[in-house]
Design a protein around this motif. Structure first.
Motif, PDB file in Angstrom:
ATOM      1  N   TRP A 257      68.002  61.048  53.142  1.00 45.45           N
ATOM      2  CA  TRP A 257      66.706  61.555  53.032  1.00 45.45           C
ATOM      3  C   TRP A 257      65.785  60.807  51.932  1.00 45.45           C
ATOM      4  O   TRP A 257      64.662  60.464  52.197  1.00 45.45           O
ATOM      5  CB  TRP A 257      66.738  63.091  52.523  1.00 45.45           C
ATOM      6  N   HIS A 258      66.431  60.118  50.923  1.00 40.28           N
ATOM      7  CA  HIS A 258      65.873  59.286  50.168  1.00 40.28           C
ATOM      8  C   HIS A 258      65.237  57.922  50.864  1.00 40.28           C
ATOM      9  O   HIS A 258      64.194  57.680  50.764  1.00 40.28           O
ATOM     10  CB  HIS A 258      66.430  58.932  48.735  1.00 40.28           C
ATOM     11  N   LEU A 259      66.152  57.623  51.587  1.00 39.51           N
ATOM     12  CA  LEU A 259      65.771  56.262  52.427  1.00 39.51           C
ATOM     13  C   LEU A 259      64.641  56.633  53.564  1.00 39.51           C
ATOM     14  O   LEU A 259      63.708  55.782  53.674  1.00 39.51           O
ATOM     15  CB  LEU A 259      66.961  56.029  53.241  1.00 39.51           C
ATOM     16  N   VAL A 260      64.838  57.817  54.352  1.00 42.02           N
ATOM     17  CA  VAL A 260      63.849  58.205  54.905  1.00 42.02           C
ATOM     18  C   VAL A 260      62.681  58.408  54.394  1.00 42.02           C
ATOM     19  O   VAL A 260      61.368  57.762  55.197  1.00 42.02           O
ATOM     20  CB  VAL A 260      64.413  59.488  55.753  1.00 42.02           C
ATOM     21  N   ALA A 261      62.437  58.951  53.334  1.00 40.29           N
ATOM     22  CA  ALA A 261      60.952  59.120  52.603  1.00 40.29           C
ATOM     23  C   ALA A 261      60.487  57.839  52.161  1.00 40.29           C
ATOM     24  O   ALA A 261      59.451  57.820  52.246  1.00 40.29           O
ATOM     25  CB  ALA A 261      61.271  60.411  51.551  1.00 40.29           C
TER      26      ALA A 261
END
Length: 540
Positions: A257-261
């Protein structure tokens, strides 16, 4: 608020092309070439920069003797080098052979030797395996590293920088083969699925259509790029849409989710196990305010679908079906209705004048079955594979009357949605990989204490399937389940090592003396008698 363009409007917003990869990329690069194209490991390439890098790489390959029809493998985790080599090789009519980076030396040697590669791009952590695999191949392929130079092997970027300026061919055509994807075969040896540049472009455009990818979109590519899914769908659709692609070396649940955001990801593709893992992860890892709006995949349950939509705020989930031989075949419609667990309906190309795919469900004699009844899925597609590399017999055996026989049992409901039932072929689906049961049978059967073995699929705890090896020991031989595990670990990639092993006095056989795997699969007692080699008491 930006208006969403129709898939046809997205394609029509760029200059036309001739269905070669070079022309497709040049078409998209001609519009605002300074916009971002590729993100990887903290670096970013604009469309213009990547286009120039492709040209320089093509010149380097030409200077090294690569010509139309030559094959180059890449055996590494996902990186910038996969798209760079794919488009550079296609620029000169040569062919990329992406190889599973987890293969052992023997498995890799088979693929590299069968493909007849002239060169291999690898990484520091696969160099030892690649070197061993190439040791018995004549002539020996030349090697480059996708990361840093080591042990006398040059780095790819250095080789590109130092290459002389040479001319490039001007007669590359859409029907030139651009990729050979090795998939598990029922004979126990991988089969090389050949696809043309036209196939790649068309499949990319279809995936753009079924996910409604926009030019301002960003696609996260985290599935392995030795598969058609990541290479054709994630990367291909980003190029077709003139969008951006974010390449992750591999899936990380903790970082997802950090990569996505952080990267502004709007689209991605996942497998059943990934959706189940993310659904169970601690919610403090989730990053609100992300842009992810479309997830393409398969194997969603009612619970994981609810979590992705309600907890994670992903608006559109698309389940579909495809094969290495038949990309972008069937999917749930973007605008719905979405039938949970179904394969969906036959895909269409954004251009309604282009005939994309015909799909039938037939019985053993090739006759169409009624809706609601099960039968084998057979297809004809505008992007059907060119054939199996160096295997005309298997290619011919896979077709009947011009229709490709998928070997998958399905049923079609009254609304035209297809539902998967079972694999007619001896294939086990584990951790996003297709594994040939025949290959496991052969390898396990080579153990000196094994008389006969059969590998079958059993239900996994989280999505897809696990492998169970049913083994008969030689008379008077000493054999344990741990012996089978260790043998497989020494001769197979990690994802092919059976989780369950059960020793039996004999295997059932058909009238033609083939192992009756359908009887083994129907024996509920086998699982209860098997040793779970991933349980705490069975770990090495």
């Amino acid at each position: 608020m930006r208006v969403m363009l129709s898939p046809l409007a997205v394609l029509s917003s760029y200059p036309s092309h001739d269905y070669t990869l070079h022309a497709l990329f040049a078409s998209r690069c001609s519009t605002d070439p300074a916009r971002p194209f590729l993100f990887f490991d903290g670096a970013m390439w604009t469309w213009e920069q990547f286009h120039a890098a492709v040209t320089s790489t093509a010149r380097m390959l030409t200077a090294r003797g690569m010509r139309r029809g030559c094959r180059m493998a890449i055996m590494a985790a996902n990186s910038y080098a996969h798209p760079l080599l794919l488009f550079a090789l296609a620029r000169i009519g040569a062919i990329l052979v992406p190889v599973n980076s987890e293969l052992g030396a023997a498995e890799a040697r088979y693929v590299l030797n069968h493909a007849g590669v002239s060169a291999v791009a690898c990484s520091s952590d696969t160099l030892e395996v690649v070197t061993e695999a190439c040791g018995q191949i004549e002539p020996a392929p030349w090697l480059v590293l996708v990361d840093a130079a080591a042990h006398g092997v040059p780095a790819l970027l250095d080789a590109i920088e130092e290459a002389p300026v040479v001319g490039l061919p001007g007669d590359i055509c859409a029907d030139d083969t651009c990729a050979i994807i090795y998939s598990s075969g029922t004979t126990g040896f991988p089969k090389g699925v050949m696809h043309s540049q036209r196939n790649y472009v068309l499949a990319a455009e279809v995936h753009l259509g079924r996910t409604r990818l926009q030019p301002q979109g960003r696609v996260l590519c985290m599935l392995p790029m030795f598969h058609i899914n990541a290479l054709f769908y994630s990367l291909g659709s980003a190029v077709a849409a003139g969008a951006s692609v974010v390449i992750a070396a591999r899936f990380s649940a903790a970082r997802f989710w950090h990569l996505v955001a952080d990267c502004g990801v709007t689209h991605t593709t996942i497998m059943a196990a990934v959706s189940a893992i993310l659904a169970r992860r601690p919610r403090e890892e989730f990053v609100p305010g992300h842009r992810l709006s479309v997830v393409n995949g398969s194997g969603f349950t009612a619970e994981t679908l609810r979590i992705f939509k309600q907890d994670f705020g992903v608006g559109t989930i698309i389940e579909g079906y495809g094969m290495s031989e038949v990309p972008a075949a069937i999917a749930n419609p973007f605008d719905g209705p979405h039938k949970l667990g179904s394969m969906g309906k036959p895909c269409t190309h954004p251009d309604p004048t282009l005939k994309w795919i015909d799909v039938r469900v037939v019985d053993d004699r090739g006759n169409d079955v009624a809706d609601g009844q099960s039968g084998e899925l057979i297809v004809r597609s505008a992007a059907l594979m060119q054939g199996y590399y160096r295997d005309p017999e298997q290619t011919a055996a896979s077709f009947r009357g011009g229709w490709f026989m998928t070997g998958d049992l399905v049923r079609r409901d009254a609304e035209g949605y297809f539902h998967f039932i079972a694999r007619n072929k001896d294939i086990i689906r584990r951790r996003g990989e297709n594994i040939a049961g025949a290959e496991l049978d052969r390898v396990i059967g080579e153990h000196p204490a094994v008389a006969e073995a059969a590998a079958i699929a059993v239900e996994a705890d989280i999505g897809e399937e696990e492998i169970m090896a049913v083994v008969v020991a030689r008379p008077d031989a000493s054999l344990s389940p741990e012996d089978i595990r260790d043998w497989c670990a020494a001769h197979l990639a990690a994802h092919k090592v059976p989780r369950f092993v059960v020793l039996v006095p004999e295997l059932p056989h058909t009238a033609t003396q083939k192992v009756a795997k359908f009887l083994l699969k129907g024996d509920a007692m086998l699982r209860s008698r098997a040793v779970d080699l991933e349980s705490s008491g069975a770990r090495r």
